[in-house]
Design an enzyme around this catalytic site. Structure first.
Site, PDB file in Angstrom:
ATOM      1  CB  THR A  51      -0.827  -0.397   1.444  1.00 44.93           C
ATOM      2  OG1 THR A  51      -1.818  -1.089   1.448  1.00 44.93           O
ATOM      3  CG2 THR A  51      -2.232   0.669   1.640  1.00 44.93           C
ATOM      4  N   PRO A  65       0.206   5.675  -0.060  1.00 42.91           N
ATOM      5  CG  PRO A  65       1.806   7.578   0.359  1.00 42.91           C
ATOM      6  CD  PRO A  65       1.503   6.242  -0.003  1.00 42.91           C
ATOM      7  N   GLY A  75      -4.182   2.813  -2.451  1.00 41.73           N
ATOM      8  CA  GLY A  75      -4.716   1.582  -2.129  1.00 41.73           C
ATOM      9  C   GLY A  75      -5.363   0.084  -1.964  1.00 41.73           C
ATOM     10  CB  SER A  76      -9.153  -0.276  -3.506  1.00 44.31           C
ATOM     11  OG  SER A  76      -9.369   0.063  -2.229  1.00 44.31           O
ATOM     12  CB  THR A  81       0.984  -4.882   9.224  1.00 44.04           C
ATOM     13  OG1 THR A  81      -0.552  -4.357   9.599  1.00 44.04           O
ATOM     14  CG2 THR A  81       0.763  -6.037  11.212  1.00 44.04           C
ATOM     15  CD  GLU A  88      -4.132 -10.063   4.603  1.00 46.94           C
ATOM     16  OE1 GLU A  88      -4.135 -10.202   4.128  1.00 46.94           O
ATOM     17  OE2 GLU A  88      -3.055  -9.591   6.429  1.00 46.94           O
TER      18      GLU A  88
HETATM   19  N1  COS Z   1      -3.490 -14.804  -8.182  1.00 45.69           N
HETATM   20  C1  COS Z   1      -3.337 -14.841  -9.479  1.00 45.69           C
HETATM   21  N2  COS Z   1      -2.942 -13.890 -10.036  1.00 45.69           N
HETATM   22  C2  COS Z   1      -3.815 -13.145  -9.777  1.00 45.69           C
HETATM   23  C3  COS Z   1      -5.307 -13.333  -9.275  1.00 45.69           C
HETATM   24  C4  COS Z   1      -5.043 -13.792  -7.734  1.00 45.69           C
HETATM   25  N3  COS Z   1      -5.677 -13.735  -6.828  1.00 45.69           N
HETATM   26  N4  COS Z   1      -5.442 -12.335  -8.674  1.00 45.69           N
HETATM   27  C5  COS Z   1      -5.270 -11.164 -10.270  1.00 45.69           C
HETATM   28  N5  COS Z   1      -4.242 -11.843 -10.800  1.00 45.69           N
HETATM   29  C6  COS Z   1      -3.918 -11.318 -11.998  1.00 45.69           C
HETATM   30  C7  COS Z   1      -4.940 -11.259 -12.987  1.00 45.69           C
HETATM   31  O1  COS Z   1      -5.565 -12.386 -13.215  1.00 45.69           O
HETATM   32  C8  COS Z   1      -4.487 -10.530 -14.068  1.00 45.69           C
HETATM   33  O2  COS Z   1      -3.356 -11.246 -14.627  1.00 45.69           O
HETATM   34  P1  COS Z   1      -3.384 -10.876 -16.717  1.00 45.69           P
HETATM   35  O3  COS Z   1      -3.330  -9.518 -16.791  1.00 45.69           O
HETATM   36  O4  COS Z   1      -1.920 -11.714 -16.744  1.00 45.69           O
HETATM   37  O5  COS Z   1      -4.537 -11.678 -16.950  1.00 45.69           O
HETATM   38  C9  COS Z   1      -3.428  -9.757 -12.849  1.00 45.69           C
HETATM   39  O6  COS Z   1      -2.848 -10.103 -11.852  1.00 45.69           O
HETATM   40  C10 COS Z   1      -4.102  -8.103 -12.517  1.00 45.69           C
HETATM   41  O7  COS Z   1      -5.783  -8.815 -12.725  1.00 45.69           O
HETATM   42  P2  COS Z   1      -6.340  -7.107 -12.676  1.00 45.69           P
HETATM   43  O8  COS Z   1      -7.131  -7.362 -14.102  1.00 45.69           O
HETATM   44  O9  COS Z   1      -7.880  -8.231 -11.797  1.00 45.69           O
HETATM   45  O10 COS Z   1      -6.120  -6.044 -11.594  1.00 45.69           O
HETATM   46  P3  COS Z   1      -7.356  -4.862 -11.122  1.00 45.69           P
HETATM   47  O11 COS Z   1      -6.030  -3.874 -10.919  1.00 45.69           O
HETATM   48  O12 COS Z   1      -8.141  -4.989 -11.838  1.00 45.69           O
HETATM   49  O13 COS Z   1      -7.202  -4.730  -9.387  1.00 45.69           O
HETATM   50  C11 COS Z   1      -7.819  -5.759  -7.532  1.00 45.69           C
HETATM   51  C12 COS Z   1      -7.945  -5.695  -8.916  1.00 45.69           C
HETATM   52  C13 COS Z   1      -8.888  -4.351  -7.445  1.00 45.69           C
HETATM   53  C14 COS Z   1      -8.610  -6.983  -7.067  1.00 45.69           C
HETATM   54  C15 COS Z   1      -6.623  -5.577  -6.550  1.00 45.69           C
HETATM   55  O14 COS Z   1      -6.011  -4.015  -7.089  1.00 45.69           O
HETATM   56  C16 COS Z   1      -7.038  -5.591  -5.572  1.00 45.69           C
HETATM   57  O15 COS Z   1      -6.709  -6.408  -4.733  1.00 45.69           O
HETATM   58  N6  COS Z   1      -6.503  -4.817  -4.535  1.00 45.69           N
HETATM   59  C17 COS Z   1      -6.802  -4.514  -3.086  1.00 45.69           C
HETATM   60  C18 COS Z   1      -4.808  -4.385  -2.678  1.00 45.69           C
HETATM   61  C19 COS Z   1      -5.184  -5.017  -1.508  1.00 45.69           C
HETATM   62  O16 COS Z   1      -5.766  -5.813  -1.082  1.00 45.69           O
HETATM   63  N7  COS Z   1      -4.736  -4.164  -1.085  1.00 45.69           N
HETATM   64  C20 COS Z   1      -4.190  -4.698   0.632  1.00 45.69           C
HETATM   65  C21 COS Z   1      -2.463  -4.183   1.551  1.00 45.69           C
HETATM   66  S1  COS Z   1      -1.544  -4.981   1.577  1.00 45.69           S
HETATM   67  S2  COS Z   1      -2.317  -5.255   3.991  1.00 45.69           S
END
Ligand code: COS
Length: 383
Positions: A126, A128, A131-132, A158, A363
């Site tokens: 993450t 600034p 985030g999402s 963390t 997460e």
């Molecule tokens: N395992 C393996 N690969 C994954 C995956 C997973 N669980 N989820 C996505 N991917 C891959 C996709 O298949 C895609 O690959 P290809 O481009 O080769 O097809 C690539 O990653 C990009 O995925 P996607 O197009 O879904 O990306 P987006 O930018 O649309 O975003 C979200 C996906 C919103 C789901 C992601 O940004 C997310 O989880 N955001 C939250 C972040 C988070 O949890 N932050 C917390 C901080 S950590 S404590």
């Protein structure tokens, strides 16, 4: 179908329960008040093998897999959410990124220190402005001879400042969205690395959450995890495990909140007898117990899927979504059953109420979990 723990898993649960009951629970309020999990607790967790439960023995882990790890997280979370969050930041995501993406050589080099607790790990995704939308990150890594030079800032980390090893995500190719991100192992004593002061938080106060900064940090090339451009996938795969593990944290906290509510309902007398004989209170307890049963069932089933190496990405998002919202309902009712006492810091339920709220956010917010579930559902057309 087998729904019981093995003898080994039962022994592990009993050991974790004993430790949590006798050594963590008595100081949980102090941990919250002092905003610190004492070192002797982390040391004891390392001695008990908790720092590497999920990792195989070849990397000096305890080899219990995700299921064993969930069993222990549940027990720790009954006593103290902060302690389980410190462990989660280290094992569920920090060291997990190395385990999932590292070469054999990297795993042999870095995992044993993490698995034995000699070193604490953290996960740095993450920022600034990211985030999402994790792919909007601006931390950069630029090639320079045998090194990658990192510049930028991560936020809400963390174990920030406490950890020795950070799994860091940085942009290696500008303008290529999710494909331009790579993962690096950054060690705390590398020049140009620093951590900010701990944030002041509503809950999980004993776990340190800080910014971390990279000012021309020169990271040797053999510290890149996975291949260049694969970092976003490494982050997502790691978060699949992290989100599932959060389910176990929710189960533990919810069970404790329910137990405290039952005890209180049996002890507290109003209208000439214990409030547990009142249907209004019984209904709350019944609803809490039902939530706990559902949370436990889905968490352990998904942990089993993870250990069987079955796909579990959607299920882990479901576990995180459902368990965090169920926990919020459980602790809310628990405060209600406790009445005015539930609002007082003197009673543990006030801390459980505050600690629970973060799980709907970290997460990946629950809005992101809904997105992950819906996308996968619509893509596969299977449920
Ligand atoms: N395992 C393996 N690969 C994954 C995956 C997973 N669980 N989820 C996505 N991917 C891959 C996709 O298949 C895609 O690959 P290809 O481009 O080769 O097809 C690539 O990653 C990009 O995925 P996607 O197009 O879904 O990306 P987006 O930018 O649309 O975003 C979200 C996906 C919103 C789901 C992601 O940004 C997310 O989880 N955001 C939250 C972040 C988070 O949890 N932050 C917390 C901080 S950590 S404590």
């Amino acid at each position: 179908m087998e729904f019981t723990f093995t003898e080994e898993q039962t022994m592990l649960r009993d050991m974790a329960r004993r430790f949590a009951e006798t050594e963590i629970k008595p100081i949980a309020a102090e941990i919250d008040l002092n905003s610190e999990v004492p070192n002797h607790i982390l040391k004891k967790m390392a001695e008990l093998g908790f720092m590497g439960l999920v990792f195989p023995e070849e990397y000096e882990g305890s080899g219990f897999g995700e299921l064993g790890y969930c069993i222990v997280l549940e027990e720790l979370s009954r006593a103290c959410a902060s302690t389980s969050v410190v462990l989660g930041g280290h094992e569920s995501i920090g060291a997990m990124a190395i385990y999932l993406a590292g070469t054999e050589e990297q795993k042999k080099k870095f995992l044993p220190d993490c698995a034995t607790g000699r070193k604490i790990a953290a996960f740095a995704l993450t920022e600034p402005g990211a985030g999402s939308d994790a792919a909007a990150m601006r931390t950069t890594a630029v090639e320079d001879g045998d090194f990658w030079v990192l510049n930028g800032q991560k936020t809400f980390i963390t174990n920030g400042g406490v950890a020795d090893i950070y799994s860091v995500f940085a942009r290696t190719d500008a303008g290529s969205g999710t494909k331009g991100i790579s993962t690096f192992i950054v060690e705390k004593d590398m020049e140009g690395f620093s951590a900010g002061p701990p944030e002041k938080k509503m809950g999980i106060r004993g776990s340190h959450t800080t910014d971390i900064f990279f000012d021309n940090v020169r990271v040797p090339k053999d510290h890149m995890l996975g291949v260049r451009g694969d970092g976003f996938k490494v982050a997502m795969k790691t978060l699949d495990v992290g989100r599932l593990s959060l389910g176990a944290q929710c189960v533990g906290a919810a069970k404790e909140a329910l137990d405290l509510s039952i005890q209180h309902a049996n002890q507290r007398a109003q209208f000439g007898g214990p409030i547990s004989r009142l249907q209004a209170v019984q209904f709350m307890l019944a609803e809490m117990a039902t939530e706990v049963y559902a949370m436990e069932s889905m968490t352990y089933r998904t942990a089993w899927m993870c250990d069987q190496k079955m796909p579990f990405s959607r299920q882990s998002a479901m576990v995180k979504l459902f368990c965090s919202e169920a926990l919020d309902k459980v602790v809310d009712r628990a405060v209600q059953v406790h009445g005015g006492m539930g609002y007082m810091s003197e009673y543990p339920i006030e801390r459980f109420y505050r600690d629970a709220r973060i799980v709907r956010i970290f997460e990946g917010t629950n809005e992101i979990q809904r997105l992950v579930i819906a996308r996968d559902l619509l893509k596969s057309q299977k449920y």
